[in-house]
Design an enzyme around this catalytic site. Structure first.
Site, mmCIF file in Angstrom:
data_model
loop_
_atom_site.group_PDB
_atom_site.id
_atom_site.type_symbol
_atom_site.label_atom_id
_atom_site.label_comp_id
_atom_site.label_asym_id
_atom_site.label_seq_id
_atom_site.Cartn_x
_atom_site.Cartn_y
_atom_site.Cartn_z
ATOM 1 N N GLY A 1 -1.549 -1.565 1.287
ATOM 2 C CA GLY A 1 -1.313 -2.410 -0.154
ATOM 3 C C GLY A 1 -0.197 -1.652 -0.774
ATOM 4 O O GLY A 1 0.196 -0.451 -0.719
ATOM 5 N N LYS A 2 0.409 -2.301 -2.153
ATOM 6 C CA LYS A 2 1.375 -1.508 -2.690
ATOM 7 C C LYS A 2 1.548 -2.435 -3.858
ATOM 8 O O LYS A 2 1.345 -3.775 -3.929
ATOM 9 C CB LYS A 2 2.680 -1.687 -2.010
ATOM 10 N N GLY A 3 1.758 -1.978 -4.982
ATOM 11 C CA GLY A 3 2.029 -2.502 -6.306
ATOM 12 C C GLY A 3 3.126 -2.037 -6.950
ATOM 13 O O GLY A 3 3.674 -0.928 -6.692
#
Ligand code: NAD
Length: 414
Positions: A104-106
């Site tokens: 995941g990444k934000g």
């Protein structure tokens, strides 16, 4: 931050690897896309009383192996496609070291350098609240990244805990130690670089007691990589930061250089060392080169002039695909970022495990577990490198993708 569209680059790498490993087309189709991308608009009260709305993202690429995992970056150049690409790279990074995580990444489009601490805190709490419904220790566990550190992780964890109504330390990693962070997290990425460096040196017959090392970048990853390589007996002959580099073929004392940098703001002009430009430092005489600053540093323009036999990618994406081909032909081994700098996410995993069990380990225990994990991962990649006759980057991708695809098959997704 990337010259080319990063999502297209990530897809190109996946496609190249799919061909070499003869990837099941159905698995390939699923892996091309993130499972979910959330876009949020975050209203923040600024210090002058006005409301400013910031745009943020959370991309969840694949969770076949376990909950999504990946950092959150604050930067004016964040784009949805960048976050999507980074989430795919996190899937590969977690998989290659054998963690029970997906990727995941934000990211939030903002310039924290122009914001007060109060504004950054309100933005951090607003962002985390906005994504809280798709976050949690069993769902998706964010961490720090560019321009976010343990301070922001503490606010994230606090905001999430308020929303749930009880403490949930396992929702975020990279927290300060006094609220559930892990011992050894600060050193972990640099230590990981040194561990894989030690293993690669064995395969290449590089004697670490006489090895000369050049490190580009002297921040968290650069400093600790240099520190642990020095502990292994290497001579650190070159170091650089954003202002330039220094070189001394007889070796520099890593801690003395750090002291000098703390006093003067840079490593440049450290007594007894020659001042060299950043570009020149990469091409200087050494056995091991550790790019630990920025992406796109080793390109088709300088790859041919690089003298190192071994490159350990402390930074993310420091070598372009064109440079990779040149180095592979020259017989230089490049240990790719997803393996070389995976020490950080590995200790993040240890932090989450400690949070879930409510039982905390000593730094020695953390370092010992990290060593075992990375040695196993390195050997798995090295075996694939020998079997497929590809470069180490492709070998790491083959290992990572195979593990994700096996899990997808077992779960009946394909
Ligand atoms: P940092 O901000 O602590 O340090 C970056 C260093 O690079 C600084 O010393 C800076 O002066 C130097 N630098 C900037 N431009 C330079 C240039 N042109 N030439 C030479 N040096 C230059 O950042 P960090 O946390 O050490 O991260 C470095 C890289 O490692 C990034 O690519 C990051 O994504 C990656 N990474 C970091 C971690 C982690 O745990 N910190 C984990 C995995 C990957």
């Amino acid at each position: 931050m990337y010259e080319r569209n990063p999502y297209e680059m990530a897809l190109e790498q996946l496609n190249k690897c799919a061909k070499i490993m003869n990837l099941d087309p159905n698995a390939h189709e699923i892996l091309k896309y993130p499972k979910r991308v959330l876009c949020v608009y975050i209203p923040v009260r600024m210090d002058n009383g006005t409301i400013k709305v910031f745009k943020g993202f959370r991309s969840q690429h694949n969770d076949a192996l376990g909950p999504f995992k990946g950092g959150v970056r604050y930067h004016p150049n964040v784009t949805m496609e960048e976050v999507m690409a980074l989430s795919m790279w996190m899937t590969w990074k977690c998989s290659v070291v054998g963690l029970p995580y997906g990727g995941g990444k934000g990211g939030v489009i903002c310039n924290p350098k122009e914001m007060s601490i109060g504004e950054i805190e309100r933005l951090s709490r607003g962002y985390f609240y906005a994504i809280s419904r798709i976050i949690g220790p069993e769902i998706d566990i964010p961490a720090g990244d560019v321009n976010t550190s343990s301070r922001e992780m503490a606010w994230f964890m606090d905001e999430y805990s308020k929303w749930k109504g009880y403490n949930v330390p396992g929702a975020v990693t990279g927290k300060p130690v006094n609220i559930g962070g892990s011992e050894g997290r600060t050193e972990s990425t640099g230590l990981g670089v040194a561990i894989v460096g030690r293993e690669a040196a064995k395969k290449l017959n590089i004697d670490l007691k006489n090895a000369k090392v050049v490190v580009q970048g002297f921040g968290n990853v650069g400093y600790y990589s240099a520190y642990f390589m020095e502990k292994l007996g290497c001579k650190i002959v070159g170091i650089s930061d954003s202002r330039g580099g220094i070189y001394n073929r007889y070796g520099l004392s890593v801690d003395a250089v750090l002291e000098f940098k703390k006093k003067t703001g840079s490593v440049v002009n450290y007594p007894g060392a020659e001042v060299v430009s950043n570009e020149e430092l990469l091409e200087r005489e050494c056995d091991i080169l550790i790019p630990a600053a920025l992406e796109n540093q080793i390109t088709e323009k300088n790859a041919n002039r690089i003298k190192a036999k071994l490159i350990l990618e402390g930074a993310n994406g420091p070598t372009t695909p064109e440079a990779d081909d040149i180095l592979h032909k020259k017989g230089v081994m490049v240990v790719p970022d997803i393996l070389a700098n995976a020490g950080g996410v590995s200790v993040s995993y240890f932090e989450w495990v400690q949070n879930l069990q409510g039982y905390y380990w000593s730094k020695e225990e953390v370092f010992d577990k990290l060593d075992k994990l990375l040695v196993k991962a390195f050997n798995r990649v090295y075996e694939t490198y020998c079997n497929y006759n590809v470069d180490m980057r492709m070998a790491a991708y083959i290992c990572a993708i195979s593990r994700v695809v096996d899990a997808m098959k077992t779960r009946g997704w394909i």
